[in-house]
Design an enzyme around this catalytic site. Structure first.
Site, PDB file in Angstrom:
ATOM      1  NE  ARG A   1       5.117  14.795   5.148  1.00  0.00           N
ATOM      2  CZ  ARG A   1       6.417  14.727   5.310  1.00  0.00           C
ATOM      3  NH1 ARG A   1       7.210  15.641   4.784  1.00  0.00           N
ATOM      4  NH2 ARG A   1       6.955  13.745   5.987  1.00  0.00           N
TER       5      ARG A   1
ATOM      6  N   GLY B   1       2.096   4.988  -0.673  1.00  0.00           N
ATOM      7  CA  GLY B   1       1.546   6.297  -1.019  1.00  0.00           C
ATOM      8  C   GLY B   1       2.696   7.218  -1.367  1.00  0.00           C
ATOM      9  NE  ARG B   2       6.117   9.123   3.552  1.00  0.00           N
ATOM     10  CZ  ARG B   2       5.697  10.086   4.359  1.00  0.00           C
ATOM     11  NH1 ARG B   2       6.098  11.315   4.162  1.00  0.00           N
ATOM     12  NH2 ARG B   2       4.898   9.808   5.368  1.00  0.00           N
TER      13      ARG B   2
ATOM     14  CB  CYS C   1      -1.261  34.495  12.847  1.00  0.00           C
ATOM     15  SG  CYS C   1      -1.072  36.084  12.071  1.00  0.00           S
ATOM     16  CD  GLU C   2      -1.168  28.880  15.000  1.00  0.00           C
ATOM     17  OE1 GLU C   2      -0.449  28.532  15.949  1.00  0.00           O
ATOM     18  OE2 GLU C   2      -2.387  29.094  15.107  1.00  0.00           O
TER      19      GLU C   2
ATOM     20  CD  GLU D   1      -2.502  -1.257   2.754  1.00  0.00           C
ATOM     21  OE1 GLU D   1      -2.307  -0.348   3.573  1.00  0.00           O
ATOM     22  OE2 GLU D   1      -3.230  -2.226   2.985  1.00  0.00           O
TER      23      GLU D   1
HETATM   24  C1  PLP Z   1      -3.280   1.818   6.101  1.00  0.00           C
HETATM   25  C2  PLP Z   1      -2.269   2.615   5.362  1.00  0.00           C
HETATM   26  N1  PLP Z   1      -1.742   2.102   4.226  1.00  0.00           N
HETATM   27  C3  PLP Z   1      -0.833   2.782   3.507  1.00  0.00           C
HETATM   28  C4  PLP Z   1      -0.394   4.025   3.903  1.00  0.00           C
HETATM   29  C5  PLP Z   1       0.612   4.731   3.040  1.00  0.00           C
HETATM   30  O1  PLP Z   1       1.818   4.960   3.663  1.00  0.00           O
HETATM   31  P1  PLP Z   1       3.020   5.616   2.832  1.00  0.00           P
HETATM   32  O2  PLP Z   1       2.501   6.854   2.214  1.00  0.00           O
HETATM   33  O3  PLP Z   1       4.048   5.883   3.850  1.00  0.00           O
HETATM   34  O4  PLP Z   1       3.459   4.615   1.823  1.00  0.00           O
HETATM   35  C6  PLP Z   1      -0.880   4.587   5.073  1.00  0.00           C
HETATM   36  C7  PLP Z   1      -0.371   5.891   5.524  1.00  0.00           C
HETATM   37  O5  PLP Z   1      -0.379   6.295   6.629  1.00  0.00           O
HETATM   38  C8  PLP Z   1      -1.858   3.865   5.812  1.00  0.00           C
HETATM   39  O6  PLP Z   1      -2.375   4.369   6.951  1.00  0.00           O
END
Ligand code: PLP
Length: 427
Positions: A322, A285-286, A354-355, A283
């Site tokens: 972030r 993302g980043r 403003c933080e 899974e």
């Molecule tokens: C359940 C789950 N899967 C996948 C990801 C993706 O993580 P990443 O972006 O670090 O690959 C996240 C991110 O927090 C997540 O909560």
């Protein structure tokens, strides 16, 4: 790194000169290189070779349709964490079968949506607590279907050294996943239900792992569990193990293993546990999107005090949270010339919000302040976490392919924001 400079020193993302966005659509603007994103997804998918697998792109990292479609076109599915993200994935043409849905507090209407789409519902609703099972079962029964589910286990590994506390999810004090001790119970309850079918088991231990070992440690907990379960019964419906996302990216701290290295190592562990017949789901993302997006900002004002040289830009923590949220550091470079080519000094780059936490940290930039800068590696958890705090419209997003801008989103106006807020609470 997908950023280079042309002969005049102008910064290019892929082959798009970033200066182009200054005139239209203006700043702050997220700019994404769709070619780079597609290549990252393709390379990861190919790393599995002939082994059964599914790359479930974690849509939360970047929900823009052009981004999701570019990744889906490489054969990837999706990991979603809300009913709204599920709708985005479906609208981008991802087959329900190729979608998994994680989340500790899925609402009934979200579960119903997941169960109802396509001929058999989505690929798997990921169960995150024993308590959730009865609710998913009741929703499936009411819909007259057998819902496909997987059990997301909390592997209970200590990752305090491996990543930032706020993005570590696989330890026993986190809200995520079924506690390891309850995993057998969860599997039994699912197995006993005529309304549910167990198709997978998974873990997701956290984000931004810059070495293989923590990822593999949580994968091993999962694989061990699946092996033990299979020793008890055949589990005929079981199709996959899911070792989660979390492949780290280089924010300037030095290169991490490539996403392909993570999956090859996970696959080896899977074979070593005698589970090579199951598909491996991941899974990410980043790692698919971060490096292929930048946040372009104009310099509004500089100010020199005894404390620091401040460089105030028009992007703030509302655009990219972030640094404020995770103490994350993003590299910042001038748009028009390389800081190494001119006399440079340390500037403390801050936004207009403003933080005090609206602070991108100290960066070596030309002594004569540049007109605009790019905040690097902002393609993941950038726009998706943006807000309108301080009455600042959301940043625009610009999409490039082949070095050309192919589309952009509309920026909201301050007038529209102000009139909506001024009307709030009026009859
Ligand atoms: C359940 C789950 N899967 C996948 C990801 C993706 O993580 P990443 O972006 O670090 O690959 C996240 C991110 O927090 C997540 O909560």
């Amino acid at each position: 790194m997908p950023l280079t400079r042309d002969a005049s020193g102008a910064l290019l993302l892929g082959s798009l000169p970033l200066q182009e966005v200054l005139s239209a659509p203006g700043t702050p603007a997220y700019v994404y290189d769709l070619d780079g994103i597609a290549t990252a997804a393709r390379q990861l998918d190919q790393a599995f070779g002939a082994a059964p697998h599914l790359v479930c792109y974690a849509v939360k990292a970047n929900t823009a349709g052009a981004v999701v479609r570019s990744i889906a076109a490489q054969g990837c599915g999706a990991d979603v964490v809300s009913g709204a993200e599920l709708l985005v994935a479906l609208a981008c043409g991802i087959e329900p079968d190729r979608i998994v849905y994680s989340g500790v507090a899925k609402r009934n209407d979200e579960i119903d949506r997941a169960i109802a789409c396509g001929a058999r519902g989505i690929g798997a609703i990921q169960i995150e607590s024993v308590e959730e099972i009865a609710r998913i079962q009741a929703r499936a029964r009411a819909a007259g279907t057998k819902a496909r589910v997987s059990v997301r286990v909390n592997p209970n590994v200590d990752l305090t050294e491996a990543t930032h506390a706020h993005i570590a999810t696989g330890h026993d004090e986190a809200k995520f996943g079924v506690p390891l001790d309850d995993a057998f119970d969860a599997v039994r309850l699912v197995g006993e239900s005529p309304d549910l079918m167990l198709v997978g088991l998974g873990v997701h231990a956290g984000s931004q792992f810059t070495s293989l070992e923590p990822y593999l440690e949580s994968a091993r907990v999962l694989l061990h569990l699946v092996k033990d379960l299979r020793a008890l019964g055949p589990f005929s419906g079981l199709r996959f193990v899911d070792t989660g996302g979390g492949f780290g990216v280089d924010y300037g701290q030095g290169a991490s293993p490539a996403p392909a290295d993570f999956v090859r190592a996970a696959r080896q562990e899977q074979e070593a546990h005698g589970l090579g017949d199951l598909a491996l789901y991941v899974e990410p993302g980043r790692s698919l999107v971060a490096a292929h997006g930048v946040l372009v900002a104009r310099v509004i004002q500089s100010k020199v005090t005894t404390a620091a040289r401040w460089l105030m830009i028009d992007a703030g923590m509302n655009d990219l949270v972030r640094p404020a949220l995770y103490q994350a550091r993003h590299r910042i470079v001038p748009l028009d010339r390389d800081a190494a080519d001119v006399e440079s000094v340390a500037w403390r780059v801050v936004g207009p919000v403003c933080e005090s936490s609206d602070d991108f940290g100290e960066h070596l930039l030309p002594r004569a302040p540049p007109a605009a800068v790019a905040i690097l590696d902002a393609g993941a958890y950038g726009y998706t976490m943006a807000s309108e705090y301080n009455g600042r419209p959301l940043p625009v997003e610009v999409f490039a392919r082949g070095g050309k801008i192919v589309s952009k989103t509309e920026r909201g106006t301050v007038e529209a924001w102000a009139s909506e807020r001024a009307r709030a609470g009026e009859g």
